[in-house]
Design a protein around this motif. Structure first.
Motif, PDB file in Angstrom:
ATOM      1  N   PHE A   6      33.321  39.019  34.599  1.00 52.10           N
ATOM      2  CA  PHE A   6      33.626  37.492  34.641  1.00 52.10           C
ATOM      3  C   PHE A   6      33.280  36.730  35.937  1.00 52.10           C
ATOM      4  O   PHE A   6      32.901  37.287  36.752  1.00 52.10           O
ATOM      5  CB  PHE A   6      35.389  37.421  34.725  1.00 52.10           C
ATOM      6  CG  PHE A   6      36.127  37.819  35.702  1.00 52.10           C
ATOM      7  CD1 PHE A   6      36.541  36.892  36.787  1.00 52.10           C
ATOM      8  CD2 PHE A   6      36.722  39.162  35.740  1.00 52.10           C
ATOM      9  CE1 PHE A   6      37.048  37.410  37.913  1.00 52.10           C
ATOM     10  CE2 PHE A   6      37.482  39.594  36.859  1.00 52.10           C
ATOM     11  CZ  PHE A   6      37.725  38.570  37.895  1.00 52.10           C
ATOM     12  N   ILE A   7      32.901  35.422  35.505  1.00 51.89           N
ATOM     13  CA  ILE A   7      32.591  34.648  36.679  1.00 51.89           C
ATOM     14  C   ILE A   7      33.693  33.731  36.929  1.00 51.89           C
ATOM     15  O   ILE A   7      34.107  32.933  36.116  1.00 51.89           O
ATOM     16  CB  ILE A   7      31.363  33.660  35.897  1.00 51.89           C
ATOM     17  CG1 ILE A   7      30.196  34.550  35.266  1.00 51.89           C
ATOM     18  CG2 ILE A   7      30.735  32.662  37.005  1.00 51.89           C
ATOM     19  CD1 ILE A   7      29.046  33.706  34.437  1.00 51.89           C
ATOM     20  N   THR A   8      33.601  33.617  38.278  1.00 52.94           N
ATOM     21  CA  THR A   8      34.617  32.391  38.917  1.00 52.94           C
ATOM     22  C   THR A   8      33.648  31.618  39.512  1.00 52.94           C
ATOM     23  O   THR A   8      32.538  31.763  40.204  1.00 52.94           O
ATOM     24  CB  THR A   8      35.166  33.096  40.177  1.00 52.94           C
ATOM     25  OG1 THR A   8      36.138  34.225  39.771  1.00 52.94           O
ATOM     26  CG2 THR A   8      35.990  32.121  41.012  1.00 52.94           C
ATOM     27  N   CYS A   9      33.940  30.119  39.366  1.00 54.02           N
ATOM     28  CA  CYS A   9      33.467  29.113  40.091  1.00 54.02           C
ATOM     29  C   CYS A   9      34.151  28.472  40.980  1.00 54.02           C
ATOM     30  O   CYS A   9      35.256  27.860  40.615  1.00 54.02           O
ATOM     31  CB  CYS A   9      32.763  27.950  38.932  1.00 54.02           C
ATOM     32  SG  CYS A   9      31.828  26.687  39.609  1.00 54.02           S
ATOM     33  N   ALA A  10      33.723  28.448  42.286  1.00 49.58           N
ATOM     34  CA  ALA A  10      34.491  27.681  43.594  1.00 49.58           C
ATOM     35  C   ALA A  10      33.812  26.591  43.632  1.00 49.58           C
ATOM     36  O   ALA A  10      32.798  26.092  44.310  1.00 49.58           O
ATOM     37  CB  ALA A  10      34.224  28.596  44.609  1.00 49.58           C
ATOM     38  N   ASN A 280      28.073  41.908  29.449  1.00 51.44           N
ATOM     39  CA  ASN A 280      29.153  41.049  28.558  1.00 51.44           C
ATOM     40  C   ASN A 280      29.881  40.203  29.547  1.00 51.44           C
ATOM     41  O   ASN A 280      30.555  40.551  30.508  1.00 51.44           O
ATOM     42  CB  ASN A 280      29.931  41.929  27.675  1.00 51.44           C
ATOM     43  CG  ASN A 280      31.120  41.021  26.999  1.00 51.44           C
ATOM     44  OD1 ASN A 280      30.794  40.185  26.575  1.00 51.44           O
ATOM     45  ND2 ASN A 280      32.268  41.640  27.188  1.00 51.44           N
ATOM     46  N   ILE A 281      29.780  38.771  29.284  1.00 53.06           N
ATOM     47  CA  ILE A 281      30.554  38.048  30.062  1.00 53.06           C
ATOM     48  C   ILE A 281      31.845  37.433  29.655  1.00 53.06           C
ATOM     49  O   ILE A 281      32.053  37.209  28.537  1.00 53.06           O
ATOM     50  CB  ILE A 281      29.510  36.370  30.277  1.00 53.06           C
ATOM     51  CG1 ILE A 281      28.137  36.970  30.899  1.00 53.06           C
ATOM     52  CG2 ILE A 281      30.411  35.519  31.169  1.00 53.06           C
ATOM     53  CD1 ILE A 281      27.500  35.714  30.895  1.00 53.06           C
ATOM     54  N   LEU A 282      32.652  37.767  30.277  1.00 49.76           N
ATOM     55  CA  LEU A 282      34.104  37.729  29.859  1.00 49.76           C
ATOM     56  C   LEU A 282      34.592  36.273  29.839  1.00 49.76           C
ATOM     57  O   LEU A 282      34.401  35.382  30.501  1.00 49.76           O
ATOM     58  CB  LEU A 282      35.411  38.554  30.985  1.00 49.76           C
ATOM     59  CG  LEU A 282      34.884  40.034  30.988  1.00 49.76           C
ATOM     60  CD1 LEU A 282      35.928  40.785  31.940  1.00 49.76           C
ATOM     61  CD2 LEU A 282      34.905  40.848  29.496  1.00 49.76           C
ATOM     62  N   LYS A 283      35.697  36.066  29.034  1.00 50.68           N
ATOM     63  CA  LYS A 283      36.123  34.791  28.514  1.00 50.68           C
ATOM     64  C   LYS A 283      37.496  34.413  29.390  1.00 50.68           C
ATOM     65  O   LYS A 283      37.879  35.673  29.780  1.00 50.68           O
ATOM     66  CB  LYS A 283      36.227  34.581  27.074  1.00 50.68           C
ATOM     67  CG  LYS A 283      35.269  34.568  26.161  1.00 50.68           C
ATOM     68  CD  LYS A 283      34.151  33.514  26.557  1.00 50.68           C
ATOM     69  CE  LYS A 283      33.205  33.665  25.556  1.00 50.68           C
ATOM     70  NZ  LYS A 283      31.957  32.679  25.744  1.00 50.68           N
ATOM     71  N   PRO A 284      38.241  33.503  29.578  1.00 52.65           N
ATOM     72  CA  PRO A 284      39.366  33.336  29.887  1.00 52.65           C
ATOM     73  C   PRO A 284      40.415  34.329  29.589  1.00 52.65           C
ATOM     74  O   PRO A 284      41.335  35.130  30.178  1.00 52.65           O
ATOM     75  CB  PRO A 284      39.942  31.889  29.901  1.00 52.65           C
ATOM     76  CG  PRO A 284      38.429  31.184  29.880  1.00 52.65           C
ATOM     77  CD  PRO A 284      37.440  32.291  29.102  1.00 52.65           C
ATOM     78  N   GLN A 285      40.456  34.305  28.200  1.00 54.65           N
ATOM     79  CA  GLN A 285      41.533  35.184  27.889  1.00 54.65           C
ATOM     80  C   GLN A 285      41.362  36.765  27.905  1.00 54.65           C
ATOM     81  O   GLN A 285      42.365  37.487  28.144  1.00 54.65           O
ATOM     82  CB  GLN A 285      41.877  35.058  26.058  1.00 54.65           C
ATOM     83  CG  GLN A 285      42.900  35.820  25.483  1.00 54.65           C
ATOM     84  CD  GLN A 285      44.272  35.246  26.056  1.00 54.65           C
ATOM     85  OE1 GLN A 285      44.517  34.261  26.395  1.00 54.65           O
ATOM     86  NE2 GLN A 285      45.218  36.376  26.281  1.00 54.65           N
ATOM     87  N   ASP A 286      39.978  37.022  28.113  1.00 55.28           N
ATOM     88  CA  ASP A 286      39.761  38.493  28.230  1.00 55.28           C
ATOM     89  C   ASP A 286      40.201  38.773  29.892  1.00 55.28           C
ATOM     90  O   ASP A 286      40.640  39.896  30.182  1.00 55.28           O
ATOM     91  CB  ASP A 286      38.164  38.854  28.483  1.00 55.28           C
ATOM     92  CG  ASP A 286      37.685  38.496  27.132  1.00 55.28           C
ATOM     93  OD1 ASP A 286      38.285  38.921  26.075  1.00 55.28           O
ATOM     94  OD2 ASP A 286      36.402  37.935  26.990  1.00 55.28           O
TER      95      ASP A 286
END
Length: 297
Positions: A6-10, A280-286
């Motif tokens: 998953f990607i976090t954006c600060a 695989n890039i995870l979605k918020p629900q993941d």
């Protein structure tokens, strides 16, 4: 290797970046729009600070957080909100020769309850917990988080049902994080952020990163990032090291040499790097399912 990232954006941070790029969001509207932009570009998590709308200086005003959160939630765009709880631990000595009294204009030290007012009210899914005290390359400034303060904050965060993201800036911070977990102050699944390359914390060379990664307990979820020009290479580095990734204007202002970035562009570039690695890039629900988060709206 982590094949599900998953990607976090600060999106803005608290550093003095506003004067360096007109793309750094300042007002609550801009910060909310940046978070939405990042989510649409592929970020599952938006990490949020707020700033004084008139000066761009860092702030911990609950009203500013309230507006940002309301705007994001009302947008209909799904993103996990991660609000900082790091403000209120800024200690600036008077000078090298006369450390006392502390610099009254720059020191901002408050108690655990006040540092978490916006967390208690807004109940984001995640908030940060800076797991230690550290010198930055800023003369007489000290980021101050004592073990007693962290225990008190961890207990309040736990009681609120918010997931703490433990910020690890150096090796000793990971030791303290393990102790907080051992004392029952942080629930499984544990989530940490390895903050690399920040003076004078852990350098961002591969050996230091792997020394930290090799000491992360089994079952913990971790992300890793670096700052400046190494932010984007660290997208691949973090995934290869088994972690998740963070990008955003808090840590880096440029898409390439001399080319200022937006938060959305940095997320898009991170997603491109990961996709090229067949990740695989995870979605918020993941992410909610992975970390057992409590969705609040």
């Amino acid at each position: 290797m982590n094949w599900d990232v998953f990607i976090t954006c600060a999106v803005t941070g608290s550093g003095g970046t506003v004067s360096k790029s007109d793309r750094v969001p300042v007002t609550p509207k801009q910060i909310a729009e940046a978070s939405i932009e990042a989510a649409k570009a592929g970020a599952a998590v938006a990490h949020i600070h707020v700033r004084n709308p008139e000066t761009g200086a860092p702030s911990r005003d609950p009203a500013l957080y309230r507006e940002v959160v309301a705007r994001v939630r009302d947008s209909g765009v799904d993103v996990v909100l991660n609000l900082t709880a790091g403000m209120g631990g800024d200690l600036v000595l008077g000078s090298a020769e006369q450390p006392l009294p502390f610099n009254p204009k720059q020191t901002d030290m408050v108690g655990a309850t006040e540092r978490l007012v916006h967390i208690d009210e807004l109940l984001p899914e995640i908030c940060t917990l800076d797991c230690g005290t550290m010198n930055f390359a800023e003369a007489d400034y000290v980021m101050t988080n004592t073990p007693g303060m962290l225990r008190a904050m961890a207990a309040r965060i736990q009681a609120s049902g918010v997931k703490p993201e433990i910020e690890v800036f150096d090796t000793g911070h990971l030791v303290l994080a393990k102790q907080l977990v051992k004392e029952g102050l942080i629930d499984d699944p544990v989530m940490i952020q390895l903050c690399m390359g920040i003076p004078y914390g852990a350098p961002d060379d591969p050996s230091t990163l792997m020394a930290l990664v090799n000491n992360v307990p089994a079952g913990w979820t971790y992300s890793a990032f670096s700052i400046g020009r190494n932010q984007l290479p660290y997208v691949a580095m973090a995934a290869l090291a088994g972690g998740n990734v963070r990008v955003g204007l808090e840590d880096n202002l440029f898409l390439s040499k001399g080319v200022l970035a937006s938060n959305g562009q940095l997320v898009e570039r991170a997603a491109s790097i990961l996709s090229a690695m067949n990740v695989n890039i995870l979605k918020p629900q993941d992410v909610r399912e992975k970390l057992k988060l409590r969705k609040r709206w």
